[in-house]
Scaffold this active site. Structure first.
Site, mmCIF file in Angstrom:
data_model
loop_
_atom_site.group_PDB
_atom_site.id
_atom_site.type_symbol
_atom_site.label_atom_id
_atom_site.label_comp_id
_atom_site.label_asym_id
_atom_site.label_seq_id
_atom_site.Cartn_x
_atom_site.Cartn_y
_atom_site.Cartn_z
ATOM 1 N N LEU A 187 0.818 -1.215 0.000
ATOM 2 C CA LEU A 187 0.000 0.000 0.000
ATOM 3 C C LEU A 187 0.850 1.263 0.000
ATOM 4 O O LEU A 187 0.323 2.363 -0.082
ATOM 5 C CB LEU A 187 -0.847 0.038 1.269
ATOM 6 N N ASP A 214 12.674 -0.511 2.692
ATOM 7 C CA ASP A 214 11.972 0.673 3.195
ATOM 8 C C ASP A 214 12.924 1.605 3.954
ATOM 9 O O ASP A 214 12.699 2.814 4.000
ATOM 10 C CB ASP A 214 10.813 0.267 4.112
ATOM 11 N N GLU A 225 7.214 1.581 11.622
ATOM 12 C CA GLU A 225 6.324 0.963 10.632
ATOM 13 C C GLU A 225 6.303 -0.539 10.873
ATOM 14 O O GLU A 225 7.344 -1.163 11.041
ATOM 15 C CB GLU A 225 6.848 1.253 9.220
ATOM 16 N N CYS A 268 30.267 -2.091 -7.469
ATOM 17 C CA CYS A 268 30.584 -3.368 -6.815
ATOM 18 C C CYS A 268 30.862 -4.440 -7.872
ATOM 19 O O CYS A 268 31.904 -4.389 -8.504
ATOM 20 C CB CYS A 268 29.482 -3.755 -5.843
ATOM 21 N N GLN A 292 33.948 -4.873 -10.638
ATOM 22 C CA GLN A 292 34.724 -6.100 -10.824
ATOM 23 C C GLN A 292 34.698 -6.560 -12.286
ATOM 24 O O GLN A 292 35.720 -6.991 -12.822
ATOM 25 C CB GLN A 292 34.193 -7.193 -9.880
ATOM 26 N N HIS A 327 29.055 0.872 -2.468
ATOM 27 C CA HIS A 327 27.699 1.128 -2.978
ATOM 28 C C HIS A 327 27.280 2.574 -2.735
ATOM 29 O O HIS A 327 26.647 2.878 -1.725
ATOM 30 C CB HIS A 327 26.704 0.190 -2.288
ATOM 31 N N GLU A 377 24.953 4.093 -3.985
ATOM 32 C CA GLU A 377 23.489 4.273 -4.060
ATOM 33 C C GLU A 377 22.844 4.319 -2.690
ATOM 34 O O GLU A 377 21.692 4.743 -2.569
ATOM 35 C CB GLU A 377 22.851 3.182 -4.922
HETATM 36 N N1 GLN Z 1 29.686 -10.780 -5.745
HETATM 37 C C1 GLN Z 1 30.666 -9.762 -5.566
HETATM 38 C C2 GLN Z 1 31.379 -9.893 -4.242
HETATM 39 O O1 GLN Z 1 30.865 -10.546 -3.340
HETATM 40 C C3 GLN Z 1 30.047 -8.389 -5.702
HETATM 41 C C4 GLN Z 1 29.076 -8.080 -4.616
HETATM 42 C C5 GLN Z 1 28.178 -6.921 -4.942
HETATM 43 O O2 GLN Z 1 28.108 -6.491 -6.075
HETATM 44 N N2 GLN Z 1 27.472 -6.426 -3.969
HETATM 45 O O3 GLN Z 1 32.439 -9.362 -4.069
#
Ligand code: GLN
Length: 539
Positions: free
Chosen positions: A14, A70, A141, A382, A386, A509, A511
């Site tokens: 929702l 979330d 929540e 990540c 690689q 990451h 993001e």
């Molecule tokens: N599989 C890769 C690692 O474990 C990359 C992990 C990922 O992209 N979060 O290093």
């Protein structure tokens, strides 16, 4: 301390998470300090081991907690920085109760759902409140739908909690659905009435009802819901389907003045919010001056939520450049079958997100090759970093068969491999390099410039495999720039190429640290490069 509990009724999905996050936005704009917590009634200890098909993205916090997506909304919609105490699952509750039982902490008592399990749940709210003394309001929540067996103990705990801290310090908000029966041309309130009845059976009387509707909520229905759910009419709030972007949600909820109702209900004095910055941000999203097409290539591309924070980060970075980012979702396995050129085609940028396992990885390597050779802006995150490393090893350094040992244990050139300490790990849960850690930036690199000349950055990680330092010299001799290494271990964090419009891979990451008021510099740089690439290529 004041508490808001957000429950859901009628159906799942929702937008309870967005409603909770939006209330956070509005309260912050009233000058209040908030933190937001999620209770998930499932038995997994955390979502870290769940498949994206089950759960969408795993959102990683600074302290390394792997949490529900979330929490990503909470961090993007507010200024709060969350910790592992902001996500509680039934798995954690029972794990803790059973550990205590084995230690003898219950002093010979019969250990029971009530009070021992409910006490454990209540303790988590108290813990969060003592850990955040500066906070005015804790929003909690509760995942799932009222009436679910597995959520029952959580609701019972909330009922007890409100009695203990004083009902005047607690605001219960129930989010429900008002379905439209097209044949009858009518909006139906009965499911809402019944789900509120279920809640009242447990002893919880909601103070506010948020009604998800496709259309407006008319006075008649508002009155009906108020009367039969035992709430004041002004406390029945419409939450309409937003037209363009989820960032409209706070503005939509503001139309019925939900923030005012909440603060009145909790007896908090605070000024009406000035939402100008949020409105400007939404305006930039709705009325962009430019567009770019960014291909995102992954193996869960058909899922709405698997790369949630990546999509949001692109959108947020786009807004900073008055640009709408069209996301072209590309299945990495179909690149393997039909080639990058045919599947990706003409785009302004290519992003490869994180991932695990070997399915689709050769397609991602081909995508990296396509981006590098065709001079298309590339951002690898990540696993995306690689695969860029593997591609460069094979095609520039001449290391035939180079690979990650995650996919090929006996590759002749393990350019991505496990560090010694990871080799001994046997458990799957919470055993990766997780959470925020610091990295040095090499001055003068593209990355350093994007970060505004910072020397040290802090970014969140979630991976096991690393750039193999044995190959560093070969890579650097061939022209790859190591723009960042981790402060503690000296591990490679950012790779980039200088003779390319934008070719950058990050082992972390980014993001998980993008907000409307703080777009991530790497996403921002990538979108800008995509925009520039588009402008300079004649149509
Ligand atoms: N599989 C890769 C690692 O474990 C990359 C992990 C990922 O992209 N979060 O290093």
């Amino acid at each position: 301390m004041k508490y808001i509990f957000v429950t859901g009724g009628v159906v799942s999905s929702l937008g309870k998470g967005l409603a909770s996050a939006s209330i956070g936005t509005l309260l912050e704009h009233r000058g209040l300090k908030v933190t937001i917590q999620k209770f998930d009634p499932y038995l997994n200890v955390d979502p870290g081991t769940m498949s994206p098909y089950q759960h969408g993205e795993v959102y990683v916090l600074n302290d390394g907690a792997e949490t529900d997506l979330d929490l990503g909304h909470y961090e993007r919609f507010t200024n709060c920085v969350l910790t592992r105490f902001n996500n509680l699952t039934s798995g954690q509750v029972f794990e803790s109760v059973i550990k205590k039982e084995r230690k003898g902490d219950y002093l010979g008592k019969t250990v029971q759902f009530i009070p021992h399990v409910t006490d454990e749940i209540k303790a988590r709210i108290h813990d969060l409140s003592s850990m955040n003394p500066e906070v005015d309001v804790i929003i909690t929540e509760i995942g799932g739908t009222v009436g679910d067996i597995e959520g029952h103990l959580f609701l019972e705990a909330l009922r007890q909690f409100s009695l203990e801290v004083g009902r005047e310090n607690v605001c219960f908000i129930h989010v429900t659905l008002l379905p439209l029966i097209r044949a009858a041309g009518e909006i139906k309130t009965k499911p809402t009435q019944q789900s509120v009845a279920k809640l009242r059976e447990i002893g919880i009387q909601p103070d506010i009802i948020i009604c998800r509707t496709e259309h407006d909520l008319d006075e008649d229905n508002r009155r009906k819901i108020a009367m039969f759910c035992n709430v004041e009419k002004k406390n029945v709030v419409a939450f309409r389907d937003v037209k363009h972007t989820i960032y409209e949600c706070p503005l939509d909820l503001r139309r019925d003045k939900i923030d005012r109702i909440v603060v009145d209900n909790l007896g908090i004095e605070s000024p009406t919010p000035d939402l100008q910055d949020w409105e400007d941000f939404v305006d930039r999203l709705i009325k962009p001056k430019h567009t770019v097409d960014i291909a995102v290539a992954g193996k869960y591309i058909e899922l709405q939520d698997a790369y949630k924070s990546i999509y949001e980060s692109l959108t947020i970075a786009g807004a900073a450049h008055h640009t709408k980012v069209n996301i072209v979702r590309v299945d990495s396995e179909s690149i393997e079958e039909h080639g990058a050129q045919n599947i990706i085609g003409e785009v302004d940028g290519i992003l490869i997100p994180g991932g695990f396992g070997d399915r689709g990885i050769e397609g991602k390597i081909q995508a990296a090759h396509y981006a590098r050779s065709m001079r298309i802006p590339y951002f690898g995150i990540c696993l995306g970093m690689q695969v860029a490393t593997i591609e460069f090893a094979r095609n520039v350094c001449g290391l035939e068969g180079a690979d990650t040992t995650e996919c090929h244990k006996d590759t002749p050139h393990p350019v991505i491999c496990l560090q010694e300490e990871q080799k001994r790990v046997e458990d799957m849960g919470a055993t990766m390099r997780l959470g925020a850690s610091e990295s040095n930036l090499l001055p003068g690199t593209r990355a350093a410039k994007l970060y505004g000349g910072a020397d040290v950055i802090s970014e969140r990680h979630r991976h096991r495999y690393e750039f193999n330092p044995d190959y560093l010299d070969q890579f650097q001799d061939a022209g790859m720039i190591i723009a960042s290494t981790s402060v503690r271990e000296g591990l490679v964090e950012i790779i980039e190429l200088s003779d390319h419009p934008f070719y950058l891979g990050a082992q972390f990451h980014p993001e998980f640290q993008s907000k409307p008021n703080k777009p991530h510099p790497l996403f921002s740089g990538f979108v800008k490069a995509a925009l520039d690439a588009k402008v300079t290529v004649p149509a």
